[in-house]
Write a protein that holds these residues in place. Structure first.
Motif, PDB file in Angstrom:
ATOM      1  N   ILE A 155     -41.786  17.800  37.799  1.00  0.00           N
ATOM      2  CA  ILE A 155     -40.988  17.051  36.829  1.00  0.00           C
ATOM      3  C   ILE A 155     -41.348  17.520  35.422  1.00  0.00           C
ATOM      4  N   GLY A 156     -40.428  18.191  34.776  1.00  0.00           N
ATOM      5  CA  GLY A 156     -40.627  18.640  33.398  1.00  0.00           C
ATOM      6  C   GLY A 156     -41.570  19.828  33.299  1.00  0.00           C
ATOM      7  N   GLN A 157     -41.382  20.619  32.275  1.00  0.00           N
ATOM      8  CA  GLN A 157     -42.257  21.751  32.009  1.00  0.00           C
ATOM      9  C   GLN A 157     -42.585  21.788  30.518  1.00  0.00           C
ATOM     10  N   THR A 158     -43.831  22.082  30.203  1.00  0.00           N
ATOM     11  CA  THR A 158     -44.215  22.256  28.803  1.00  0.00           C
ATOM     12  C   THR A 158     -43.925  23.695  28.379  1.00  0.00           C
ATOM     13  N   ALA A 159     -44.135  23.992  27.118  1.00  0.00           N
ATOM     14  CA  ALA A 159     -43.833  25.323  26.596  1.00  0.00           C
ATOM     15  C   ALA A 159     -44.639  26.421  27.291  1.00  0.00           C
ATOM     16  N   GLY A 211     -45.427  26.423  30.393  1.00  0.00           N
ATOM     17  CA  GLY A 211     -45.081  26.489  31.815  1.00  0.00           C
ATOM     18  C   GLY A 211     -45.832  25.524  32.692  1.00  0.00           C
ATOM     19  N   VAL A 212     -46.667  24.686  32.107  1.00  0.00           N
ATOM     20  CA  VAL A 212     -47.424  23.700  32.874  1.00  0.00           C
ATOM     21  C   VAL A 212     -46.547  22.481  33.141  1.00  0.00           C
ATOM     22  N   SER A 213     -46.694  21.883  34.313  1.00  0.00           N
ATOM     23  CA  SER A 213     -45.911  20.707  34.659  1.00  0.00           C
ATOM     24  C   SER A 213     -46.241  19.533  33.747  1.00  0.00           C
ATOM     25  N   ALA A 214     -45.209  18.988  33.104  1.00  0.00           N
ATOM     26  CA  ALA A 214     -45.413  17.806  32.262  1.00  0.00           C
ATOM     27  C   ALA A 214     -45.859  16.620  33.105  1.00  0.00           C
ATOM     28  N   GLN A 215     -45.338  16.533  34.313  1.00  0.00           N
ATOM     29  CA  GLN A 215     -45.731  15.455  35.231  1.00  0.00           C
ATOM     30  C   GLN A 215     -47.220  15.530  35.523  1.00  0.00           C
TER      31      GLN A 215
END
Length: 261
Positions: A76-80, A82-86
């Motif tokens: 769920i979601g990705q940070t800049a 490429g790490v999962s925001a979840q």
């Protein structure tokens, strides 16, 4: 210790986005403490972490002395970078609650592709297995097989969304599991959202544990039957649910525990 965990359930746990509500949190507490009182060994496992509400409940009840394995896609979601925001929020929730995640016991991936030894090599046999992963029939079939092959003899499997009309294939999957296992497993408890099963030879023990749990005394215990087994259905009246929700929304979560005494 129970009072500390109840405070955690009705206050701290509510700060995490998720779906386990007080009735099932109290069932988790009753079952896990009942197992511990009987010296039932084994680790804890969960498929479907989301942001960790039930995971941190398992961690809190186990007291840090037992291994808790978590399995999720964490997609769920990705940070800049490429790490999962979840996954980042999951880790942050652990730090905030004082229950830091043991990343060695996290499996990022599709639970339907896992083999039993990928779990047991990490944590051994499992005494409590919460299944809240994919909600299609193929997901439930695969996850239930994985649980069946890794659960301790005295273990419990908790299926989420069993009778949720939004996910009808979960109902079919749980029923198929209980029928196809040749009577080896049977349901002993149901709530609005979850169904709890164990090996048939432990059915009477867990049924008695649910019936006598002080933490579940606030609920109506209604006997029903599911695929040939007597099941305690824990009914949470709508009036109590409304009062509880009103207290939560009014910023009175610290006092909401009183509704379930």
């Amino acid at each position: 210790m129970t009072s500390v965990i109840r405070k955690f359930i009705f206050h701290d746990l509510q700060t995490i986005e998720g779906y386990i509500d007080p009735p099932d949190a109290l069932v988790f507490l009753s079952l896990l403490q009942g197992q511990k009182e009987r010296s039932f060994a084994g680790a804890l496992a969960e498929i479907g972490v989301f942001y960790g509400r039930s995971y941190f409940l398992l961690r809190k009840i186990s007291g840090g002395d037992e291994k808790v394995l978590a399995i999720d896609l964490f997609n769920i979601g990705q940070t800049a970078d490429g790490v999962s925001a979840q996954y980042g929020r999951f880790l942050e929730n652990g730090r905030r609650l004082g229950l830091p995640v043991d990343e060695e016991l996290i499996i990022k991936g599709d639970s339907t592709l896992l083999e039993p030894d990928q779990l047991t090599d990490k944590i051994g046999k499992i005494r409590f297995f919460s299944i809240d992963g994919g909600h299609m029939l193929r997901h439930v079939a695969a996850d239930s097989r994985l649980a069946m092959e890794t659960i301790a003899d005295h273990g419990v499997i908790a299926f989420d969304d069993t009778f949720n009309p939004a996910w009808p294939e979960v109902t079919i999957g749980v029923a198929d599991f209980l029928r196809d296992c040749g009577g080896a497993f049977s349901a002993f408890c149901m709530t609005k959202y979850k169904t709890y099963v164990c090996r048939r030879e432990f059915h009477a023990l867990y049924a008695e544990l649910i019936a006598n749990s002080a933490d579940l005394a606030a609920f109506d215990h209604v006997e029903t039957e599911f695929l040939g087994s007597k099941v305690a259905r824990l009914h949470n009246p709508i009036s109590r649910r409304m009062v509880y929700e009103l207290m939560i929304r009014s910023g009175m979560s610290a006092f909401s525990e009183r509704v379930y005494r």
